[in-house]
Motif scaffolding. Sequence first.
Motif, mmCIF file in Angstrom:
data_model
loop_
_atom_site.group_PDB
_atom_site.id
_atom_site.type_symbol
_atom_site.label_atom_id
_atom_site.label_comp_id
_atom_site.label_asym_id
_atom_site.label_seq_id
_atom_site.Cartn_x
_atom_site.Cartn_y
_atom_site.Cartn_z
ATOM 1 N N PHE B 206 0.881 -1.296 -0.264
ATOM 2 C CA PHE B 206 0.005 -0.002 -0.090
ATOM 3 C C PHE B 206 0.913 1.205 -0.032
ATOM 4 O O PHE B 206 0.709 2.181 -0.882
ATOM 5 C CB PHE B 206 -1.020 -0.173 1.289
ATOM 6 N N ILE B 207 1.979 1.161 0.871
ATOM 7 C CA ILE B 207 2.732 2.390 0.950
ATOM 8 C C ILE B 207 3.539 2.679 -0.489
ATOM 9 O O ILE B 207 3.667 3.590 -0.962
ATOM 10 C CB ILE B 207 3.747 2.383 2.275
ATOM 11 N N HIS B 208 3.874 1.557 -1.215
ATOM 12 C CA HIS B 208 4.621 1.341 -2.332
ATOM 13 C C HIS B 208 3.863 2.096 -3.413
ATOM 14 O O HIS B 208 4.214 2.763 -3.869
ATOM 15 C CB HIS B 208 4.906 -0.098 -2.662
ATOM 16 N N LEU B 209 2.550 1.924 -3.411
ATOM 17 C CA LEU B 209 1.778 2.265 -4.209
ATOM 18 C C LEU B 209 1.204 3.762 -3.921
ATOM 19 O O LEU B 209 1.082 4.472 -4.933
ATOM 20 C CB LEU B 209 0.287 1.576 -4.395
ATOM 21 N N TRP B 210 1.159 4.199 -2.667
ATOM 22 C CA TRP B 210 1.134 5.646 -2.562
ATOM 23 C C TRP B 210 2.340 6.271 -3.136
ATOM 24 O O TRP B 210 2.122 7.381 -3.883
ATOM 25 C CB TRP B 210 0.898 5.571 -0.788
ATOM 26 N N ALA B 211 3.594 5.733 -2.745
ATOM 27 C CA ALA B 211 4.712 6.501 -3.331
ATOM 28 C C ALA B 211 4.803 6.574 -4.920
ATOM 29 O O ALA B 211 5.064 7.605 -5.394
ATOM 30 C CB ALA B 211 5.963 5.855 -2.690
ATOM 31 N N LEU B 212 4.261 5.394 -5.454
ATOM 32 C CA LEU B 212 4.247 5.504 -6.819
ATOM 33 C C LEU B 212 3.178 6.678 -7.500
ATOM 34 O O LEU B 212 3.455 7.183 -8.400
ATOM 35 C CB LEU B 212 3.435 4.137 -7.402
ATOM 36 N N HIS B 213 2.014 6.656 -6.802
ATOM 37 C CA HIS B 213 1.076 7.649 -7.435
ATOM 38 C C HIS B 213 1.420 8.999 -7.289
ATOM 39 O O HIS B 213 0.788 10.013 -7.844
ATOM 40 C CB HIS B 213 -0.527 7.211 -6.468
ATOM 41 N N VAL B 214 2.401 9.311 -6.437
ATOM 42 C CA VAL B 214 2.982 10.901 -5.998
ATOM 43 C C VAL B 214 3.565 11.289 -7.597
ATOM 44 O O VAL B 214 3.214 12.459 -8.152
ATOM 45 C CB VAL B 214 3.805 10.875 -5.132
ATOM 46 N N HIS B 215 4.590 10.231 -8.168
ATOM 47 C CA HIS B 215 5.469 10.883 -9.204
ATOM 48 C C HIS B 215 5.074 9.942 -10.303
ATOM 49 O O HIS B 215 5.798 10.034 -11.548
ATOM 50 C CB HIS B 215 6.883 10.799 -8.876
ATOM 51 N N LYS B 216 4.123 8.805 -10.299
ATOM 52 C CA LYS B 216 3.429 8.064 -11.387
ATOM 53 C C LYS B 216 4.705 7.344 -11.690
ATOM 54 O O LYS B 216 5.819 7.226 -11.359
ATOM 55 C CB LYS B 216 2.986 8.965 -12.477
ATOM 56 N N SER B 217 4.208 6.152 -12.809
ATOM 57 C CA SER B 217 5.216 5.287 -13.183
ATOM 58 C C SER B 217 6.159 5.848 -14.112
ATOM 59 O O SER B 217 6.159 7.094 -14.520
ATOM 60 C CB SER B 217 4.451 4.297 -14.004
ATOM 61 N N SER B 218 7.339 5.435 -13.895
ATOM 62 C CA SER B 218 8.366 5.706 -14.786
ATOM 63 C C SER B 218 8.096 4.987 -15.986
ATOM 64 O O SER B 218 6.891 4.706 -16.207
ATOM 65 C CB SER B 218 9.887 5.121 -14.106
ATOM 66 N N ASN B 219 9.100 5.172 -16.990
ATOM 67 C CA ASN B 219 8.605 4.777 -18.363
ATOM 68 C C ASN B 219 10.064 4.240 -19.252
ATOM 69 O O ASN B 219 11.254 4.751 -18.900
ATOM 70 C CB ASN B 219 7.856 5.877 -19.173
ATOM 71 N N PRO B 220 9.820 3.592 -20.185
ATOM 72 C CA PRO B 220 10.957 2.983 -20.961
ATOM 73 C C PRO B 220 11.971 4.331 -21.508
ATOM 74 O O PRO B 220 13.122 3.826 -21.410
ATOM 75 C CB PRO B 220 10.311 2.219 -22.015
ATOM 76 N N LEU B 221 11.629 5.356 -21.752
ATOM 77 C CA LEU B 221 12.311 6.428 -22.070
ATOM 78 C C LEU B 221 13.046 6.905 -20.983
ATOM 79 O O LEU B 221 14.123 7.761 -21.100
ATOM 80 C CB LEU B 221 11.443 7.354 -22.884
ATOM 81 N N GLY B 222 12.457 6.681 -19.797
ATOM 82 C CA GLY B 222 13.139 7.462 -18.488
ATOM 83 C C GLY B 222 12.980 8.946 -18.459
ATOM 84 O O GLY B 222 13.669 9.426 -17.744
#
Lengths: 257, 421
Positions: B206-222
């Motif tokens: 849950f905390i992992h997802l919380w942190a994820l949703h702050v800056h959103k997913s990274s992506n292949p181009l970075g």
Amino acid sequence: MKKINAIASILAVALIFGSAVSSATASEGAKPHAQDWSFNGIFGTFDRGALQRGYQVYSEVCAACHALRLLSYRNLTAIGLSPDQVKKIAAEFEVTDGPNDEGEMFQRPARPSDRFVSPFANENAARASNNGALPPDLSLMTKARKGGADYLHGLLTGYKEEPPAGVKLPEGMNYNLYFPGNQIAMAPPLADDAVKYADGTKATLDQVSSDVTTFLAWAAEPELEERKRLGIKVMLFLLVLTGMLYALKVSIWKDQH
Amino acid sequence: MSKFFENPVIKWVEYRLPIFSFIDESVGSGYPTPKNLNYWWNFGSLAGLVLVIMIATGIVLAMNYTAHVDYAFESVERIMRDVNYGWLVRYIHVNGGSMFFILVYIHMFRGLYYGSFKEPRELLWIIGVFILLAMMATAFMGYVLPWGQMSFWGATVITNLFSAIPLIGDSIVTWLWGGFSVDNPTLNRFYAFHYLLPFVIFALVFIHLWALHVHKSSNPLGIDIQGPQDTIPFHPYFTIKDLFGMGVFMLIFMYFVFFAPNFFGEPDNYIKANPLVTPPHIVPEWYFLPFYAILRAVPDIWFISAKLGGVIAMFGSILILLLLPWLDRSKVRSSQFRPINRQLFWVFFVDCLILGWVGANSPDAVFHGVPFLWIGRVTTAYYFAHILLIIPLVSILERTKPLPESISAAVTANAKSGAGE
């Protein structure tokens, strides 16, 4: 480029893993030959004839020393015996029950709901009757050994009367190609005509070994047939579902490509 | 979606508990996601799916399991033979453990390749490492519960590691065991922890997802999201992509459950635990093999015994991952634009696989004249050198390729040349 890298590294690893490891294989037995079992493959089922013949071999030969403590007599209906036959088989054994109204334990004939009666009362009794060696319980044998059913068949057919030159066997030990370390306390349990089959099948060593192995594979995995049948349905369902999800994915993403 | 929020019942609930907008902003049309994510971005949600499957099957197993040294093995066999579909629930749980580690390892290598751990996602990565540690503890204790030979001897070997701690080591081991050997108290406490830890993992996720949703997913181009032209809503685009991925994954998972249920297991664990008989080769579950290789690779160094050194190296091999965001100084995230890092990533990947292979073999065994002990030592040395030396050096010295202006610019260019990811 990255895909080529990935494939190259997977190939390299596969090569390393695939090539023979010259480890301390001397302490392990020879690799048993793969047999064409009726229960192999995703559509595999136990050959009912082999199961019943195998039970005959177990009860006439193996059961003198080896227990099958995880099985109950009632389970035998699954190999094609009728409830009456099972009742008769169970009644040949005596189990301790009780206490009765007087507080006494008593002996009674076994019922189908009872577990298989073990040949020895405890481990010490088993060792005392077997020159110090403990005959293992066979309920899970094909799952509890590397090589499974192939190993068991190899073990039963892999005895050599004389060990190879240079190998000295201790008193009471036998030479077996497939047993780890090649020295096994169990004397060759089976031979040609070790049992007399009622259905006219010729009881060669290979035949009785295969039959009893099939029976023990069933004893270890009685759920195998149901598992594989259900597995086919689950895989077909998932294939259709995944195909439909893929079509949906393509259609939803159409405006993005 | 807006129509949905106009529904009076929805409005009533939303006013009191904004749960629908929360869901929409987490995994719905209100969550903007980089439009260029490839299939390597499926593995996080897949791991989440397996976590739910593991908890669901685990609770059913707990209803039928007996945590006592005299009955544990038999109660598992009772589940296999007499409980309705008990074999199915247990085989899903057993193979689910292996699947969980496969997914999480791929998920981590994805993060490593595409630099997902870099600023501003350091905490996201660190929480992930803690999830891995909690998973390892859960898996180790779960493997003890069937009370087979490998359960017992694996528990004995691993708990004994703590005796390497100077002065108080032996007392710690006795305390962990609740006695003077692995026995009934050990089994009971492992069962309690095995039931507790998945909920700790759940909280960490849950905390992992919380942190994820702050800056959103990274992506292949970075490269960062610069505006709405770079994103598409999570729903329906990534809900359907994740669902399709789950279908493919379930096909593989269920193949093992129904047709090769003991593929990942050790035959010795179908022999009941016997403290008087040591199996010839004590090996952990496959997902611990690289760490097992590191444990056995370390020799006596000065005043540090090989045992203590091995324990430090084994735990260190995971803990140094926490430092990764600061060891890698490169501002460029994705290895697509880091030619040297990309080559070395695959070297590191192969190194980890070889470590796993070494862990499965006895250190005395020989491969084409080379003892496994030395293969393990070289690959262990490379593991640490890669993370502590090569990654920092390459990140400073490497000349990176030019980055695209934006995600949308790169996606359109790709679409024009007809070479979509």
